[in-house]
Design an enzyme around this catalytic site. Structure first.
Site, mmCIF file in Angstrom:
data_model
loop_
_atom_site.group_PDB
_atom_site.id
_atom_site.type_symbol
_atom_site.label_atom_id
_atom_site.label_comp_id
_atom_site.label_asym_id
_atom_site.label_seq_id
_atom_site.Cartn_x
_atom_site.Cartn_y
_atom_site.Cartn_z
ATOM 1 C CE1 TYR A 277 -3.336 3.859 5.200
ATOM 2 C CE2 TYR A 277 -1.804 5.866 5.414
ATOM 3 C CZ TYR A 277 -2.169 4.361 5.551
ATOM 4 O OH TYR A 277 -1.151 3.608 6.292
ATOM 5 C CG HIS A 283 -4.345 -1.780 3.041
ATOM 6 N ND1 HIS A 283 -3.141 -2.445 3.442
ATOM 7 C CD2 HIS A 283 -5.415 -2.769 3.275
ATOM 8 C CE1 HIS A 283 -3.339 -3.567 4.122
ATOM 9 N NE2 HIS A 283 -4.598 -3.931 3.991
ATOM 10 C CE LYS A 314 1.240 1.403 -0.281
ATOM 11 N NZ LYS A 314 0.009 0.848 0.079
#
Length: 336
Positions: A277, A283, A314
């Site tokens: 993070y 998220h 991601k």
């Protein structure tokens, strides 16, 4: 145009210069033009040239004995069909910007051609990417799978930029060691928990993972007692390595990320060491896997990692650990 094969190259006379000037094919030599095997076959396939005493299949048969040639030709043809000028160069190919060509423009990509079964050596890859950056080029992998489908990956090597300061502490928290976990008696809302360390067992107890404990001990934010005696971070690390053979790599990467202001949490559900993070967000933005120097992995494994990371929105990074440094190698699929 009629060309000849001299045993190594396909050559054209003065009339071949038009192919260079209009389409960026070949290299000028004297009054003629020298074509690489990939260029010659592509021009034969497009009925632009004929090669004396050779048809397409015969010439392909001669070149096919070169390592990885068929895959290189498939990549060359695909990029040409996309409207780019491509030439043999560093790695396997260099690709020019759209509308650019040799002598009248700049190349944009350096491309290395792999099969899905080839092994990716992270040390060599990092060196190649950094060399491309020094040349102001983007480094791509062109991967040809076992059904001859092509996938392009952009590879970047970076030192992650800092996003904040690591959490500080006024005085060390005292904890007791149970196995490889540190147990601290802390109420909810303490600074450690606010900075996303540990997992709460109940209203009185906070459980810290080994990588968290080692990092906090080195920052003098955690004091652990075992059998009535204080432990050092190195003693903790030695004890934890008997239970987790990857702990040393994971601890190095965890600490580096924390020092840069990131918050790494376990990435087990994604098949990697950490989900990361940038600050206290809902998220995670990256998946990070720690790899020691000298690590190699099949391209198929990298592909699985990239696809999974993409599916959960991601970035996929491999943290390559060197003696005093960590380089983050990012893989991302790219459409040319």
């Amino acid at each position: 145009m009629l060309a000849i094969f001299d045993g190594t190259w396909v050559r054209l006379g003065g009339e071949g210069r038009a192919l260079y000037e209009q389409g960026g094919y070949g290299r000028l030599e004297g009054t003629g033009l020298r074509l690489s095997p990939e260029e010659a076959l592509y021009l034969m396939e497009r009925n632009k040239i004929d090669v004396k005493d050779f048809g397409f299949d015969a010439l392909l048969g001669l070149f096919a004995g070169q390592a990885n040639f068929i895959r290189r030709y498939l990549v060359y043809r695909d990029i040409r069909e996309r409207g780019y000028v491509i030439q043999p160069g560093p790695q396997d190919f260099r690709v020019f910007r759209r509308g650019h060509k040799p002598g009248a423009g700049k190349s944009r990509y350096l491309i290395r051609v792999l099969s899905e079964r080839d092994i990716v050596d992270f040390d060599r890859l990092s060196q190649d990417v950094l060399a491309a950056v020094n040349m102001r080029k983007q480094y791509l992998l062109a991967v040809v799978d076992d059904e001859d489908e092509l996938t392009y990956y952009e590879v970047r090597v970076q030192d992650l930029p800092g996003v904040g300061e690591p959490a500080g502490c006024a005085m060390p928290v005292e904890a007791t060691l149970f196995g490889t976990y540190a147990l601290a008696h802390l109420p909810p809302g303490t600074p450690l928990e606010e900075d996303w360390y540990g997992k709460r067992l109940d209203t009185e107890r906070l459980l810290l993972r080994p990588v968290e404990s080692i990092y906090l001990m080195r920052r003098r934010c955690l004091s652990i007692v075992q059998d009535g005696k204080p432990m050092t971070a190195e003693q903790f690390l030695d004890a934890a390595s008997g239970k987790d053979v990857e702990i040393r790599e994971k601890e190095r990467v965890f600490s580096d990320l924390r020092e840069k202001g990131y918050i790494p949490r376990t990435g087990y559900k994604f098949g990697h060491h950490f989900r990361v993070y940038s600050g206290k967000k809902s998220h995670s933005e990256m998946l990070v896997h720690a790899v020691p120097s000298g690590t190699s992995t099949p391209m198929s494994g990298v592909s699985r990692s990239v696809r999974l990371a993409h599916s959960v929105k991601k970035k996929m990074l491999f943290a390559c650990i060197y003696n005093t440094d960590i380089k983050y190698v990012e893989f991302a699929r790219i459409k040319l």
